[in-house]
Scaffold this motif. Sequence first.
Motif, short mmCIF file in Angstrom:
data_model
loop_
_atom_site.label_atom_id
_atom_site.label_comp_id
_atom_site.label_asym_id
_atom_site.label_seq_id
_atom_site.Cartn_x
_atom_site.Cartn_y
_atom_site.Cartn_z
N CYS A 6 -37.94 4.65 21.26
CA CYS A 6 -36.75 5.49 21.19
C CYS A 6 -36.76 6.43 22.39
O CYS A 6 -37.78 7.01 22.72
CB CYS A 6 -36.73 6.30 19.91
N CYS A 7 -35.68 6.54 23.09
CA CYS A 7 -34.41 5.90 22.70
C CYS A 7 -33.86 5.12 23.88
O CYS A 7 -34.23 5.38 25.03
CB CYS A 7 -33.41 6.96 22.28
N ASP A 8 -32.93 4.16 23.64
CA ASP A 8 -32.34 3.39 24.73
C ASP A 8 -31.18 4.17 25.35
O ASP A 8 -30.94 5.33 25.01
CB ASP A 8 -31.91 2.00 24.25
N GLN B 255 -28.15 4.07 24.86
CA GLN B 255 -27.15 4.49 23.89
C GLN B 255 -27.74 5.37 22.79
O GLN B 255 -27.10 5.62 21.78
CB GLN B 255 -26.49 3.25 23.27
N ARG C 169 -30.28 4.74 20.83
CA ARG C 169 -30.71 4.00 19.64
C ARG C 169 -32.21 3.76 19.64
O ARG C 169 -32.85 3.68 20.68
CB ARG C 169 -29.98 2.67 19.55
N SER D 225 -35.25 1.12 18.84
CA SER D 225 -35.37 -0.33 18.84
C SER D 225 -36.74 -0.76 18.34
O SER D 225 -37.73 -0.02 18.48
CB SER D 225 -35.14 -0.89 20.26
N PRO E 45 -32.18 -3.29 19.20
CA PRO E 45 -31.65 -1.96 18.84
C PRO E 45 -31.23 -1.92 17.37
O PRO E 45 -30.75 -2.92 16.83
CB PRO E 45 -30.43 -1.81 19.76
N GLU F 51 -28.96 -0.23 14.26
CA GLU F 51 -27.81 0.56 13.82
C GLU F 51 -28.18 1.14 12.46
O GLU F 51 -28.10 0.47 11.44
CB GLU F 51 -26.56 -0.30 13.72
N GLU F 52 -28.62 2.38 12.44
CA GLU F 52 -29.20 2.98 11.25
C GLU F 52 -28.15 3.74 10.43
O GLU F 52 -27.98 4.95 10.56
CB GLU F 52 -30.36 3.90 11.64
N ASP F 53 -27.48 3.03 9.56
CA ASP F 53 -26.42 3.62 8.75
C ASP F 53 -26.94 4.62 7.72
O ASP F 53 -26.17 5.40 7.17
CB ASP F 53 -25.64 2.52 8.03
N PRO G 265 -31.10 9.24 16.12
CA PRO G 265 -32.31 8.51 15.72
C PRO G 265 -33.59 9.28 15.96
O PRO G 265 -34.54 9.20 15.17
CB PRO G 265 -32.25 7.23 16.55
N THR H 76 -30.24 -3.53 8.41
CA THR H 76 -30.55 -3.01 9.75
C THR H 76 -31.61 -3.83 10.47
O THR H 76 -31.54 -4.02 11.69
CB THR H 76 -31.03 -1.55 9.63
#
Length: 251
Positions: free
Chosen positions: A152-154, A156, A158, A160, A165, A167-169, A177, A244
Amino acid sequence: MSEASRDQVPGEEYDQAPPTRPEREERHQGGFWHAVREVLGIAATALVISFVIKTFLAQAFWIPSGSMEDTLVYGDRVMVSKIQAGAMEVERGDIVVFEDPGDWLPHMVPVDRGPVMDVVMKGLQFVGVAPVSEGNHLIKRVIGVGGDHVVCCDDQGRLSVNGQPLEEDYLYPGDVPSTVDFDVTVPEDSIWVMGDHRSNSRDSRAHDDGTGATGAVPRDHVVGQAFVLLFPLDHATWFSRPSTFEAVPEP
């Protein structure tokens, strides 16, 4: 009733004298104590079954902090399956309870309920009737397992796992993140854990030396996987593994 009609009734109960009052009282007392013994026997059996379930199958836990909000909030009660701590190991995305791997928790002053209630609560927790709320247990979400490369982190922002990557809803609304960058490989037989409320969670990130070795939790410290929210009743729900991590490749 005449003698003739009496002789037509089978049985010899008419030849027996009715019980005296002391005999009736003795029978009544005997029935009462028999009922008490039955109730005590049922209670003892229930406690034994509860103890066996708590030891080998499942145990209730009380959430003592907000590190897993909004998935879990302070005061929630969850049931944890201990099967996943054995033959069926935990996987990425699972919510797990684990023992403090080493000074993650500050020293806690036990709640003083009085000498009698302290003994009662410890007994109920021991047999598994009351949820565990004090001691050296934590609850977090599994982000990586042994061999995983967690970063962490890229660009964007996020997190990974093994280059995928996420998408942590399930993250707490408004949280990112991670506010701390890291790049670790999870040691074998260990897991990398993080709270859903990232800005309010001292998890693997806070205890790592940059290698992944000190922040990871050994698998033998895992008590089990949280599978249901029991209380409050209006929020009761079953936990499922989020999608995820479905695209995450093996290391």
